[in-house]
Design a protein around this motif. Sequence first.
Motif, PDB file in Angstrom:
ATOM      1  N   LYS A 209      -5.176  -2.611  -1.539  1.00  0.00           N
ATOM      2  CA  LYS A 209      -5.605  -2.460  -0.140  1.00  0.00           C
ATOM      3  C   LYS A 209      -5.571  -3.828   0.530  1.00  0.00           C
ATOM      4  O   LYS A 209      -5.954  -4.826  -0.087  1.00  0.00           O
ATOM      5  CB  LYS A 209      -7.045  -1.936  -0.042  1.00  0.00           C
TER       6      LYS A 209
ATOM      7  N   THR B 129      -6.380  -6.776  -1.981  1.00  0.00           N
ATOM      8  CA  THR B 129      -7.337  -6.520  -3.060  1.00  0.00           C
ATOM      9  C   THR B 129      -6.770  -5.430  -3.967  1.00  0.00           C
ATOM     10  O   THR B 129      -6.106  -4.504  -3.490  1.00  0.00           O
ATOM     11  CB  THR B 129      -8.697  -6.058  -2.504  1.00  0.00           C
ATOM     12  N   VAL B 130      -7.033  -5.553  -5.237  1.00  0.00           N
ATOM     13  CA  VAL B 130      -6.442  -4.626  -6.211  1.00  0.00           C
ATOM     14  C   VAL B 130      -7.543  -3.887  -6.956  1.00  0.00           C
ATOM     15  O   VAL B 130      -8.495  -4.497  -7.450  1.00  0.00           O
ATOM     16  CB  VAL B 130      -5.556  -5.389  -7.214  1.00  0.00           C
ATOM     17  N   SER B 131      -7.403  -2.570  -7.036  1.00  0.00           N
ATOM     18  CA  SER B 131      -8.380  -1.729  -7.725  1.00  0.00           C
ATOM     19  C   SER B 131      -8.247  -1.885  -9.239  1.00  0.00           C
ATOM     20  O   SER B 131      -7.164  -2.177  -9.761  1.00  0.00           O
ATOM     21  CB  SER B 131      -8.133  -0.270  -7.340  1.00  0.00           C
ATOM     22  N   ILE B 132      -9.353  -1.636  -9.940  1.00  0.00           N
ATOM     23  CA  ILE B 132      -9.285  -1.646 -11.404  1.00  0.00           C
ATOM     24  C   ILE B 132      -8.429  -0.491 -11.918  1.00  0.00           C
ATOM     25  O   ILE B 132      -8.075  -0.462 -13.094  1.00  0.00           O
ATOM     26  CB  ILE B 132     -10.691  -1.581 -12.044  1.00  0.00           C
ATOM     27  N   LYS B 133      -8.083   0.461 -11.045  1.00  0.00           N
ATOM     28  CA  LYS B 133      -7.222   1.564 -11.478  1.00  0.00           C
ATOM     29  C   LYS B 133      -5.762   1.145 -11.604  1.00  0.00           C
ATOM     30  O   LYS B 133      -4.950   1.866 -12.174  1.00  0.00           O
ATOM     31  CB  LYS B 133      -7.332   2.729 -10.493  1.00  0.00           C
ATOM     32  N   CYS B 134      -5.440  -0.012 -11.051  1.00  0.00           N
ATOM     33  CA  CYS B 134      -4.054  -0.497 -11.133  1.00  0.00           C
ATOM     34  C   CYS B 134      -3.654  -0.679 -12.597  1.00  0.00           C
ATOM     35  O   CYS B 134      -4.358  -1.316 -13.363  1.00  0.00           O
ATOM     36  CB  CYS B 134      -3.938  -1.816 -10.387  1.00  0.00           C
TER      37      CYS B 134
ATOM     38  N   SER C 185      -2.211   7.635  -4.563  1.00  0.00           N
ATOM     39  CA  SER C 185      -3.316   6.909  -3.950  1.00  0.00           C
ATOM     40  C   SER C 185      -2.991   5.432  -4.131  1.00  0.00           C
ATOM     41  O   SER C 185      -2.443   5.043  -5.161  1.00  0.00           O
ATOM     42  CB  SER C 185      -4.617   7.270  -4.662  1.00  0.00           C
TER      43      SER C 185
ATOM     44  N   TYR D  83      -3.650   1.708  -5.002  1.00  0.00           N
ATOM     45  CA  TYR D  83      -4.592   0.886  -5.756  1.00  0.00           C
ATOM     46  C   TYR D  83      -4.630  -0.537  -5.220  1.00  0.00           C
ATOM     47  O   TYR D  83      -5.338  -1.379  -5.752  1.00  0.00           O
ATOM     48  CB  TYR D  83      -4.224   0.869  -7.234  1.00  0.00           C
TER      49      TYR D  83
ATOM     50  N   GLU E  68       0.840  -1.207   0.000  1.00  0.00           N
ATOM     51  CA  GLU E  68       0.000   0.000   0.000  1.00  0.00           C
ATOM     52  C   GLU E  68       0.873   1.255   0.000  1.00  0.00           C
ATOM     53  O   GLU E  68       0.586   2.227  -0.704  1.00  0.00           O
ATOM     54  CB  GLU E  68      -0.903   0.016   1.242  1.00  0.00           C
TER      55      GLU E  68
END
Length: 101
Positions: free
Chosen positions: A33, A46-51, A29, A31, A20
């Motif tokens: 968490k 967990t990985v954001s689609i923004k990655c 920020s 991406y 993180e």
Amino acid sequence: MNKNILIVNPDRCTGCRTCEIVCQMKNQSSYIKILKNELFDVNIPTVSIKCNLCLEKPLCVKFCVAGALQLASFDEAAILRKECKIGLFPVPLTIGDKRVR
Ligand code: SF4
Ligand code: SF4
């Protein structure tokens, strides 16, 4: 073969949150968490689609000394999935040059 799938293995995650921190430093920020479940004492990355996989040089993978994150090709991810290793969650971002989500 392109390695463009980020795989997370909660079984290995210690909850150190280094991933993180490095993602936050790079992208302003994070991406990725880490969700911690106190009851079962587990950490789930967990990985954001923004990655964007740090343009295929993912910092989070580089700094995860526990080996809870790895970059894999589509075939490698498929093999891991087929072997049904507990706790492996492939996070598909692209297949070839095509973004899948
Ligand atoms: S750096 Fe690795 S071990 Fe540490 S919280 Fe992130 S995924 Fe888990
Ligand atoms: S690959 Fe890069 S952008 Fe994606 S979660 Fe890891 S550090 Fe963040």
